[in-house]
Design a protein around this motif. Sequence first.
Motif, PDB file in Angstrom:
ATOM      1  N   GLU A   1       0.855  -1.176   0.000  1.00 19.71           N
ATOM      2  CA  GLU A   1       0.000   0.000   0.000  1.00 19.71           C
ATOM      3  C   GLU A   1       0.894   1.230   0.000  1.00 19.71           C
ATOM      4  OE1 GLU A   1       1.472  -1.357   2.477  1.00 19.71           O
ATOM      5  OE2 GLU A   1      -0.051  -1.837   3.958  1.00 19.71           O
TER       6      GLU A   1
ATOM      7  N   HIS B   1       4.029   2.774   5.315  1.00 16.80           N
ATOM      8  CA  HIS B   1       3.779   2.377   3.923  1.00 16.80           C
ATOM      9  C   HIS B   1       4.912   2.827   2.996  1.00 16.80           C
ATOM     10  CE1 HIS B   1      -0.847   2.138   4.882  1.00 16.80           C
ATOM     11  NE2 HIS B   1      -0.103   1.374   5.647  1.00 16.80           N
TER      12      HIS B   1
ATOM     13  N   GLU C   1      -5.524   3.263   4.039  1.00 15.72           N
ATOM     14  CA  GLU C   1      -6.001   3.844   5.302  1.00 15.72           C
ATOM     15  C   GLU C   1      -7.486   4.191   5.230  1.00 15.72           C
ATOM     16  OE1 GLU C   1      -4.295   3.521   7.772  1.00 15.72           O
ATOM     17  OE2 GLU C   1      -2.159   3.732   7.325  1.00 15.72           O
TER      18      GLU C   1
HETATM   19 ZN   LIG Z   1      -0.559   0.302   7.428  1.00 17.57          ZN
END
Ligand SMILES: [Zn+2]
Length: 404
Positions: A82, A109, A143
């Motif tokens: 991500e 991330h 998120e």
């Molecule tokens: Zn995370």
Amino acid sequence: MGPELVATISPPVSAVRERLSALRRDLHQHPELGFQEVRTASLIAARLAELGYTVRTGLGKTGVTGRLAGGRPGPTILIRSEIDALPLQEAVAVPWRSRTPGVMHACGHDANTAIVLTAAEVWARERASLPGTMVLAFQPAEELLEGAAAMLADGALDGVDATAAFAVHLNNEAPVGTVTLRSGPVTASADRLAIVVTGQGGHGAFPHLARDPIVATAHLITALQTLVSRETPPAHSAVVSITTLKAGTAFNIIPDTVEMTGTLRCSHGELRERLLASLHRMAEGTAAALGCQARIDHRLLTPAVVNDPALTRLAWDVAAGIVGDPQVVELERQTGADDVAFFWERVPGCYMLVGSAKIDGTPVGQHHNASFDIDEGTLAIGLELLLGVVARTHGTTRAAPRPA
Ligand SMILES: [Zn+2]
Ligand SMILES: [Zn+2]
């Protein structure tokens, strides 16, 4: 002298260690919020193209995939990272701190992405002898728990017949040099709940002429607690939290409606179905008993992340070879969520946590905190782990590691 980091790092990983750290710091300096990861996505796309990957961009707005067919036949393996950051003002005074006010990589991330992009380089270099195909998915908006579904809706996995998937995530709850794994359910599913209880407003002094939605709501919120205590099998887990409540305008007016929102977290999809049905029964029944009506909306944000048992055993083995068996720890089941679950619904996967807290006693912030900071020793371990599980899935082992 404090404790020392012990991990065996292979020569190919040692060779890219500095570039890995530089890449992570660059991403850290330029954090971008979910679905706005324009710079990050173009950096990833450019690098993958340069390495010979077939690149697709604009998947779920800012998602990127890269595909590399190896020189030998073998399975297709999916790797997911991500790429989004969080709306926080960084409070860590490192030279590579965020240059964007109010935005910060406070979940790691930046590191996860740097690890996968550096692994991409190693696979490209070993392409001729690589058995099978690598598909790398760089996902936006984790998120927000929206990026994975958006990427998949845009066909990110169309034509991808992967048999195994992996993801690496930093873990500041554990010291660098540890790896945390769990077979089966790892995180919970997450639903957003919205409930409106409607009665009939009136004068606060004449409740018998009204139907009070506030009293009905008070009963309902109490009754909802029994979803966990009376309807969830003790060996499974669920959370029901009512987190916002809106009603009323004055001390002497009974309002017409009460609105509440909350969240439902479940360890299994089947349990989720059952508790949602119970939620409807309970809300409608409780409201009706008190002369009101309840309307319930729920939206699945993400299913539970369920790690494939065979891939988790494989990852455990590989991790033990890197950090030593005592440093591989079983993860407790989490009630947090990660939308990597949508990928794991398509491909059997293993979500792996690498410890990233400093071991020299320096305080480190928790994930999603403005003081989040990591020990960069975690980067080489994460990379070694990712390369290791892919090699093991291919039925090969990597060159014998040597002590770092
Ligand atoms: Zn995370
Ligand atoms: Zn996070």
